[in-house]
Design a protein around this motif. Structure first.
Motif, PDB file in Angstrom:
ATOM      1  N   SER A 231       9.008  -6.891  20.479  1.00 47.18           N
ATOM      2  CA  SER A 231       7.590  -7.207  20.393  1.00 47.18           C
ATOM      3  C   SER A 231       6.940  -6.199  19.449  1.00 47.18           C
ATOM      4  CB  SER A 231       6.913  -7.158  21.768  1.00 47.18           C
ATOM      5  OG  SER A 231       5.537  -7.472  21.650  1.00 47.18           O
ATOM      6  N   ILE A 232       6.482  -6.678  18.306  1.00 51.96           N
ATOM      7  CA  ILE A 232       5.938  -5.800  17.266  1.00 51.96           C
ATOM      8  C   ILE A 232       4.408  -5.871  17.280  1.00 51.96           C
ATOM      9  CG2 ILE A 232       5.792  -5.397  14.776  1.00 51.96           C
ATOM     10  CD1 ILE A 232       8.610  -6.444  14.524  1.00 51.96           C
ATOM     11  N   PRO A 233       3.718  -4.723  17.276  1.00 44.73           N
ATOM     12  CA  PRO A 233       2.240  -4.707  17.280  1.00 44.73           C
ATOM     13  C   PRO A 233       1.690  -5.027  15.888  1.00 44.73           C
ATOM     14  CG  PRO A 233       3.075  -2.471  17.245  1.00 44.73           C
ATOM     15  CD  PRO A 233       4.283  -3.356  17.351  1.00 44.73           C
ATOM     16  N   TRP A 234       1.743  -6.292  15.497  1.00 46.56           N
ATOM     17  CA  TRP A 234       1.357  -6.690  14.145  1.00 46.56           C
ATOM     18  C   TRP A 234      -0.101  -6.355  13.836  1.00 46.56           C
ATOM     19  CZ3 TRP A 234       5.304  -7.768  11.177  1.00 46.56           C
ATOM     20  CH2 TRP A 234       6.447  -8.361  11.708  1.00 46.56           C
ATOM     21  N   LEU A 235      -0.983  -6.476  14.807  1.00 47.49           N
ATOM     22  CA  LEU A 235      -2.403  -6.275  14.555  1.00 47.49           C
ATOM     23  C   LEU A 235      -2.919  -4.917  15.024  1.00 47.49           C
ATOM     24  CD1 LEU A 235      -3.802  -9.804  15.539  1.00 47.49           C
ATOM     25  CD2 LEU A 235      -2.989  -8.999  13.328  1.00 47.49           C
ATOM     26  N   GLN A 236      -2.075  -4.103  15.625  1.00 43.03           N
ATOM     27  CA  GLN A 236      -2.489  -2.809  16.158  1.00 43.03           C
ATOM     28  C   GLN A 236      -1.983  -1.642  15.337  1.00 43.03           C
ATOM     29  OE1 GLN A 236      -4.676  -2.781  18.645  1.00 43.03           O
ATOM     30  NE2 GLN A 236      -4.550  -5.016  18.693  1.00 43.03           N
ATOM     31  N   ASP A 237      -0.857  -1.802  14.703  1.00 42.91           N
ATOM     32  CA  ASP A 237      -0.259  -0.734  13.904  1.00 42.91           C
ATOM     33  C   ASP A 237      -0.474  -1.054  12.426  1.00 42.91           C
ATOM     34  OD1 ASP A 237       1.531   0.933  12.420  1.00 42.91           O
ATOM     35  OD2 ASP A 237       2.711   1.250  14.241  1.00 42.91           O
ATOM     36  N   PRO A 238      -1.150  -0.152  11.673  1.00 44.84           N
ATOM     37  CA  PRO A 238      -1.429  -0.446  10.261  1.00 44.84           C
ATOM     38  C   PRO A 238      -0.180  -0.746   9.447  1.00 44.84           C
ATOM     39  CG  PRO A 238      -2.705   1.450  10.994  1.00 44.84           C
ATOM     40  CD  PRO A 238      -1.751   1.114  12.103  1.00 44.84           C
ATOM     41  N   PHE A 239       0.941  -0.078   9.758  1.00 38.93           N
ATOM     42  CA  PHE A 239       2.164  -0.299   8.983  1.00 38.93           C
ATOM     43  C   PHE A 239       2.634  -1.745   9.115  1.00 38.93           C
ATOM     44  CE2 PHE A 239       6.830  -0.506   8.883  1.00 38.93           C
ATOM     45  CZ  PHE A 239       7.055  -0.055   7.596  1.00 38.93           C
ATOM     46  N   TYR A 240       2.699  -2.242  10.348  1.00 36.31           N
ATOM     47  CA  TYR A 240       3.158  -3.618  10.559  1.00 36.31           C
ATOM     48  C   TYR A 240       2.135  -4.639  10.063  1.00 36.31           C
ATOM     49  CZ  TYR A 240       6.900  -1.618  13.373  1.00 36.31           C
ATOM     50  OH  TYR A 240       8.001  -0.910  13.786  1.00 36.31           O
ATOM     51  N   THR A 241       0.855  -4.296  10.138  1.00 38.15           N
ATOM     52  CA  THR A 241      -0.162  -5.202   9.595  1.00 38.15           C
ATOM     53  C   THR A 241      -0.008  -5.343   8.087  1.00 38.15           C
ATOM     54  OG1 THR A 241      -1.682  -4.416  11.323  1.00 38.15           O
ATOM     55  CG2 THR A 241      -2.624  -5.695   9.521  1.00 38.15           C
ATOM     56  N   LYS A 242       0.291  -4.237   7.424  1.00 41.89           N
ATOM     57  CA  LYS A 242       0.504  -4.295   5.978  1.00 41.89           C
ATOM     58  C   LYS A 242       1.741  -5.127   5.636  1.00 41.89           C
ATOM     59  CE  LYS A 242      -1.707   0.189   5.171  1.00 41.89           C
ATOM     60  NZ  LYS A 242      -1.523   1.608   4.790  1.00 41.89           N
ATOM     61  N   ILE A 243       2.795  -4.979   6.418  1.00 41.57           N
ATOM     62  CA  ILE A 243       3.994  -5.786   6.195  1.00 41.57           C
ATOM     63  C   ILE A 243       3.669  -7.277   6.343  1.00 41.57           C
ATOM     64  CG2 ILE A 243       6.300  -6.321   7.054  1.00 41.57           C
ATOM     65  CD1 ILE A 243       6.155  -3.670   5.603  1.00 41.57           C
ATOM     66  N   ALA A 244       2.909  -7.610   7.390  1.00 42.10           N
ATOM     67  CA  ALA A 244       2.540  -9.012   7.614  1.00 42.10           C
ATOM     68  C   ALA A 244       1.694  -9.536   6.456  1.00 42.10           C
ATOM     69  CB  ALA A 244       1.784  -9.141   8.935  1.00 42.10           C
ATOM     70  N   LEU A 245       0.745  -8.746   5.988  1.00 50.86           N
ATOM     71  CA  LEU A 245      -0.115  -9.181   4.889  1.00 50.86           C
ATOM     72  C   LEU A 245       0.697  -9.436   3.620  1.00 50.86           C
ATOM     73  CD1 LEU A 245      -3.169  -6.798   5.385  1.00 50.86           C
ATOM     74  CD2 LEU A 245      -3.215  -9.283   5.521  1.00 50.86           C
ATOM     75  N   ILE A 246       1.645  -8.558   3.333  1.00 49.85           N
ATOM     76  CA  ILE A 246       2.469  -8.732   2.134  1.00 49.85           C
ATOM     77  C   ILE A 246       3.314 -10.001   2.251  1.00 49.85           C
ATOM     78  CG2 ILE A 246       4.437  -7.761   0.866  1.00 49.85           C
ATOM     79  CD1 ILE A 246       3.234  -4.983   1.418  1.00 49.85           C
ATOM     80  N   MET A 247       3.863 -10.265   3.427  1.00 45.28           N
ATOM     81  CA  MET A 247       4.654 -11.481   3.612  1.00 45.28           C
ATOM     82  C   MET A 247       3.792 -12.727   3.467  1.00 45.28           C
ATOM     83  SD  MET A 247       7.443 -10.623   6.602  1.00 45.28           S
ATOM     84  CE  MET A 247       6.215 -10.273   7.870  1.00 45.28           C
ATOM     85  N   ILE A 248       2.586 -12.700   4.028  1.00 41.87           N
ATOM     86  CA  ILE A 248       1.697 -13.859   3.937  1.00 41.87           C
ATOM     87  C   ILE A 248       1.291 -14.115   2.490  1.00 41.87           C
ATOM     88  CG2 ILE A 248      -0.546 -14.775   4.620  1.00 41.87           C
ATOM     89  CD1 ILE A 248      -0.267 -13.145   7.206  1.00 41.87           C
ATOM     90  N   GLN A 249       0.940 -13.040   1.760  1.00 40.07           N
ATOM     91  CA  GLN A 249       0.541 -13.217   0.367  1.00 40.07           C
ATOM     92  C   GLN A 249       1.703 -13.730  -0.474  1.00 40.07           C
ATOM     93  OE1 GLN A 249      -2.342 -13.308  -1.076  1.00 40.07           O
ATOM     94  NE2 GLN A 249      -1.337 -13.766  -3.024  1.00 40.07           N
ATOM     95  N   THR A 250       2.907 -13.281  -0.171  1.00 32.92           N
ATOM     96  CA  THR A 250       4.081 -13.804  -0.880  1.00 32.92           C
ATOM     97  C   THR A 250       4.211 -15.307  -0.652  1.00 32.92           C
ATOM     98  OG1 THR A 250       5.202 -11.666  -0.618  1.00 32.92           O
ATOM     99  CG2 THR A 250       6.577 -13.580  -1.169  1.00 32.92           C
ATOM    100  N   TRP A 251       3.993 -15.736   0.593  1.00 34.47           N
ATOM    101  CA  TRP A 251       4.044 -17.159   0.912  1.00 34.47           C
ATOM    102  C   TRP A 251       2.935 -17.931   0.191  1.00 34.47           C
ATOM    103  CZ3 TRP A 251       6.869 -20.878   3.220  1.00 34.47           C
ATOM    104  CH2 TRP A 251       6.223 -22.047   3.606  1.00 34.47           C
ATOM    105  N   LEU A 252       1.740 -17.354   0.136  1.00 27.78           N
ATOM    106  CA  LEU A 252       0.613 -18.040  -0.498  1.00 27.78           C
ATOM    107  C   LEU A 252       0.746 -18.087  -2.017  1.00 27.78           C
ATOM    108  CD1 LEU A 252      -2.368 -16.529   1.540  1.00 27.78           C
ATOM    109  CD2 LEU A 252      -1.542 -18.876   1.651  1.00 27.78           C
ATOM    110  N   GLY A 253       1.335 -17.057  -2.602  1.00 26.09           N
ATOM    111  CA  GLY A 253       1.319 -16.944  -4.057  1.00 26.09           C
ATOM    112  C   GLY A 253       2.512 -17.511  -4.791  1.00 26.09           C
ATOM    113  N   PHE A 254       3.669 -17.653  -4.121  1.00 28.79           N
ATOM    114  CA  PHE A 254       4.856 -18.061  -4.862  1.00 28.79           C
ATOM    115  C   PHE A 254       4.810 -19.501  -5.371  1.00 28.79           C
ATOM    116  CE2 PHE A 254       6.485 -20.114  -1.010  1.00 28.79           C
ATOM    117  CZ  PHE A 254       7.252 -21.144  -1.525  1.00 28.79           C
ATOM    118  N   PRO A 255       4.131 -20.477  -4.691  1.00 26.66           N
ATOM    119  CA  PRO A 255       4.153 -21.850  -5.220  1.00 26.66           C
ATOM    120  C   PRO A 255       3.576 -21.979  -6.628  1.00 26.66           C
ATOM    121  CG  PRO A 255       3.425 -21.855  -2.945  1.00 26.66           C
ATOM    122  CD  PRO A 255       3.445 -20.435  -3.381  1.00 26.66           C
ATOM    123  N   PHE A 256       2.476 -21.269  -6.904  1.00 25.13           N
ATOM    124  CA  PHE A 256       1.899 -21.327  -8.248  1.00 25.13           C
ATOM    125  C   PHE A 256       2.865 -20.763  -9.274  1.00 25.13           C
ATOM    126  CE2 PHE A 256      -0.291 -18.947 -11.610  1.00 25.13           C
ATOM    127  CZ  PHE A 256      -0.921 -19.981 -12.265  1.00 25.13           C
TER     128      PHE A 256
END
Length: 435
Positions: free
Chosen positions: A281-306
């Motif tokens: 169980s990872i604290p995605w929204l409580q730990d800045p490190f894991y939040t940054k990892i999640a944001l980078i993964m989401i942006q990769t998903w959003l940006g790669f189709p273009f």
């Protein structure tokens, strides 16, 4: 045999016309016997002075002093009035210079004996030559008040002490010079701590890391998938391309909100359904490190189709003869990629890829919608995942630190301007190279 022009007026002095035009717009034209044009210039200047003189005087006083009576003078209004006055004076100076140049030109013509066009001929000539300017001028005027004025207002705020504890009209603002910028870069508070400097360094560092890592990953993933789908051994290319472009078809804010729910620490499917299999169980929204990892993964998903769609079109335009020639020379797949594919792709898309970095540098939506820049960090007035643009938003609408927000906005603008200049220079370089 004399070649002197009999109509020349050698005693007609252009310098006199210039001096008269400077003293009062239109006097130089009257000196040149351009009575209608001179009268129009005189009426324009007198009308300008009578209608706007008092406002301009009040505006210039206001921007210099920002008010003198506490509780009566409103420093923000005075700043805006002053900026409007400066813009109006700039327009007036342009017209005044045009008046002086016109008087000088006509005076030189008279001295040389050249024909001076009549007022009717001058109007016709202005209409023929200046037709595009008549349509551009209203847009330029609107641009000055809709774009330039807010920019100047932001720049002005950056050099004041406008904050939550010092707001007009209860208090008067003061010009503080570069003090706000000094708090971001140089000032050290008590016990060696400075919340502004510490926060700025932290946020700026994360902004650079976010921009480089997230953008590079989306570009790399888009290129990797484009290369795979473009391989001649792959079947059902159209179906695969359609599936891979689907994330681009969904509005970004919808995708971000869905991912925010999926990464929720307590009820998100990432923790409850996927990681629970491995008893994690990872604290995605409580730990800045894991939040940054999640944001980078989401942006990769959003940006790669273009990027995928962009690279797919470029790869299909590469001549197969080049690859066949490389096969004859015994080149490996990696050598063909380094020497043929990658240079061709970058040559065609580098300006757009650079703008991908600039776009992510100011990507406010994903930062704010996912976790509002959180989680909070002790000793800073920004969240753990705030980038510069989201920090400016917090400072403006939540902390009411308007002058500091304006100072950071100027820094942001300079950085993005650097991106744009670099992109335009690269575009020009590509065009010159292609020629």
């Amino acid at each position: 045999m004399s070649t002197a022009n009999p109509t020349a007026k050698h005693n007609h002095n252009p310098r006199t016309a210039i001096i008269l035009s400077i003293l009062l717009a239109g006097l130089g034209q009257l000196y040149n016997r351009r009575y209608i044009k001179g009268s129009i210039f005189i009426l324009l200047e007198i009308s300008f002075i009578l209608t706007l003189g008092e406002f301009l005087n009040y505006g210039i006083w206001g921007i210099l002093t920002l008010g003198t009576l506490q509780g009566v003078d409103h420093s923000i209004f005075l700043l805006i009035y002053g900026l409007i006055s400066i813009i109006l004076i700039a327009f007036a100076i342009v017209l005044y210079v045009a008046n002086v140049k016109d008087a000088k030109k006509d005076a030189i013509r008279l001295r040389n004996g050249e024909k001076i066009p009549t007022f009717k001929e001058a109007v016709k000539n202005i209409w023929d030559v200046g037709f595009p300017y008549f349509f551009v001028t209203p847009g330029l005027i609107m641009l000055a008040f809709i774009v330039v004025l807010p920019l100047l207002f932001t720049v002005g705020l950056a050099f004041t002490d406008y904050s939550q504890s010092n707001q007009p009209p209860r208090n008067l603002l003061n010009w503080v010079g570069f003090e706000n910028f000094g708090r971001l870069f140089f000032e050290t508070g008590g016990a060696g701590n400075n919340i502004w400097q510490d926060t700025f360094i932290s946020v700026f560092t994360w902004t650079i890391v976010w921009t480089l890592v997230a953008t590079t990953l989306q570009i790399a993933l888009g290129l990797f998938l484009a290369l795979i789908v473009n391989d001649p051994r792959i079947k059902f290319k159209r179906l695969i391309r359609t599936i891979l472009i689907l994330p681009w078809a969904v509005p970004a804010f919808v995708t971000i909100l869905v991912f925010a729910a999926m990464f929720n620490d307590r009820f998100g499917s990432i923790n409850t359904d996927i990681l629970a299999i491995f008893n994690l169980s990872i604290p995605w929204l409580q730990d800045p490190f894991y939040t940054k990892i999640a944001l980078i993964m989401i942006q990769t998903w959003l940006g790669f189709p273009f990027v995928f769609a962009l690279f797919t079109g470029i790869l299909q335009s590469i001549s197969k003869d080049w690859y066949e020639a490389a096969d004859v020379d015994g080149a490996s797949r990696m050598q063909k990629f380094r020497s043929i594919t990658l240079p061709h792709v970058l040559f065609a898309t580098a300006p757009l890829l650079i703008m991908q970095y600039a776009g992510n540098f100011n990507n406010f939506n994903i930062i704010y919608l996912f976790n509002e820049g959180g989680p909070a960090v002790r000793g800073q007035n920004a969240g753990g995942t705030d980038i510069l643009i989201s920090w400016v938003y917090d400072l403006t609408f939540e902390l009411n630190q308007y002058s500091m927000a304006a100072a950071i906005t100027i820094i942001l603008g300079l950085i993005v301007t650097g991106f744009a200049v670099f992109q335009f220079r690269r575009t020009r370089a590509f065009k010159e190279e292609e020629i």
